[in-house]
Design a protein around this motif. Sequence first.
Motif, PDB file in Angstrom:
ATOM      1  N   GLY A   1    -119.633 -82.203   3.025  1.00  0.00           N
ATOM      2  CA  GLY A   1    -120.445 -81.347   2.179  1.00  0.00           C
ATOM      3  C   GLY A   1    -119.719 -80.186   1.556  1.00  0.00           C
ATOM      4  O   GLY A   1    -118.542 -80.283   1.188  1.00  0.00           O
ATOM      5  N   LYS A   2    -120.421 -79.063   1.431  1.00  0.00           N
ATOM      6  CA  LYS A   2    -119.961 -77.939   0.620  1.00  0.00           C
ATOM      7  C   LYS A   2    -118.635 -77.353   1.102  1.00  0.00           C
ATOM      8  O   LYS A   2    -117.809 -76.931   0.281  1.00  0.00           O
ATOM      9  CB  LYS A   2    -121.033 -76.849   0.586  1.00  0.00           C
TER      10      LYS A   2
ATOM     11  N   ASP B   1    -120.128 -83.937  -6.770  1.00  0.00           N
ATOM     12  CA  ASP B   1    -121.316 -83.933  -5.922  1.00  0.00           C
ATOM     13  C   ASP B   1    -120.896 -83.310  -4.598  1.00  0.00           C
ATOM     14  O   ASP B   1    -120.252 -83.958  -3.774  1.00  0.00           O
ATOM     15  CB  ASP B   1    -121.824 -85.356  -5.721  1.00  0.00           C
ATOM     16  N   GLU B   2    -121.235 -82.061  -4.407  1.00  0.00           N
ATOM     17  CA  GLU B   2    -120.752 -81.322  -3.235  1.00  0.00           C
ATOM     18  C   GLU B   2    -121.203 -81.946  -1.925  1.00  0.00           C
ATOM     19  O   GLU B   2    -120.483 -81.896  -0.920  1.00  0.00           O
ATOM     20  CB  GLU B   2    -121.195 -79.862  -3.311  1.00  0.00           C
ATOM     21  N   LEU B   3    -122.368 -82.551  -1.906  1.00  0.00           N
ATOM     22  CA  LEU B   3    -122.881 -83.133  -0.663  1.00  0.00           C
ATOM     23  C   LEU B   3    -122.071 -84.344  -0.212  1.00  0.00           C
ATOM     24  O   LEU B   3    -122.084 -84.707   0.957  1.00  0.00           O
ATOM     25  CB  LEU B   3    -124.347 -83.522  -0.831  1.00  0.00           C
ATOM     26  N   GLU B   4    -121.362 -84.985  -1.160  1.00  0.00           N
ATOM     27  CA  GLU B   4    -120.604 -86.195  -0.843  1.00  0.00           C
ATOM     28  C   GLU B   4    -119.166 -85.902  -0.425  1.00  0.00           C
ATOM     29  O   GLU B   4    -118.452 -86.809   0.011  1.00  0.00           O
ATOM     30  CB  GLU B   4    -120.594 -87.141  -2.052  1.00  0.00           C
TER      31      GLU B   4
END
Length: 393
Positions: free
Chosen positions: A256-257, A282-285
């Motif tokens: 994540g972030k 995509d920060e979550l990925e």
Amino acid sequence: MSKPILISGGGLASLLLARSLVRSKIPCVVFERDQAIDFRGQGYRLRLSAEGLDAIEEVLGPDGFADFYGRCGKTGGMGFSEFDAVSGEQTEHKIPEGLSSREGKVVGISRGDMREAFLQGSEGCVQWGKQVKGYEETADGVKAIFSDGTYSEEGAMLVAGEGLKSEVAKQLSGGMLKVYDTGARGIHGQASTTAFKGLGEGVFRLRDNTDKNAELMIITNVRPGEMDDPNIKFGWTMVGAPGVVRAPNDDYSIIGKDAADLAKRLTKDWHPKFKPLFNEMDELEAAFWKITISTPTGVPEWPNSPRVTVIGDAAHSMTPAGGIGANTAVRDSALLGRLLKEAGGYKEGITAAYEKEMRVYASEAVKSSWGMAKGQFGLSDSDLTTTVRAGHD
């Protein structure tokens, strides 16, 4: 009814082996610790070599392979290009030998899509939420031992495919199968296809060697036909020399972030045309990862067990250099599945025959992977100081 072939782990090699056994009408059971196939992040995109595709085609057959190949992305035209990540200048352009695998194109697929494709037709063989921690041989078979202390049904044979931390591999080899931490670290990231438009089609390496002791690079594969669909994501893989990529509290399971923020900080001085890969990610990925490898001299020879053997990363973990690991893993599945099919199921001598042949191509692959990693990531044999898996510690 004959005893099933037990398979520990539900990764690529395990699921492809199960698919092979189902097609050969040989009973099997797969034990996977996750609760579902999409329970957690599935990692980065995989390049499939000619050997890897041949192995998958052998297992899936014409119809199954046509469906699988249709899911793959095919990249051609531009070949391989390297850029200085800071100046933006191209430093290399070529079509390396072995990069293309079929039809003159680079063929690739995400790990998650690959697992889903291999699972088709063998869903009923998988028991989710079952983590194998060891095994016990019986008078006429073998049982897997789960993390809660319970036992599986008796199988004719146990195949360890639960990855580089395989407890079965430790037990089987008496500690001879080792996995080393190279010290190099990486981050996986994804962004919408629109972030990659500045690159165009091809396989790209972006290298930042401003500091020779802190080299950093990104590898990505930009495929045609999907560039105008913002709902599709392309991935990139970042690799840093030892000490460059550092997860908070040295926790490389973070997703994540935190991983996304570090990727952005490390690339803050990169050329503007590369910035969308990180600014639009995509920060979550985003996910951290450790880069490991099995003993670089090759797969060791342990006393053979007629009832137990290993496939995939449990037998030969590799660095991402050259994209060899997954291709070697599916070769294991095809080889072992073929031997079991020819014998009509378990037969004494199968594990010995499999291991003898596997050691040849897998040892060559591990040596090649390590050689490329030393050149690409600035590693040396002295970096292999900590074992991820060794003995029974």
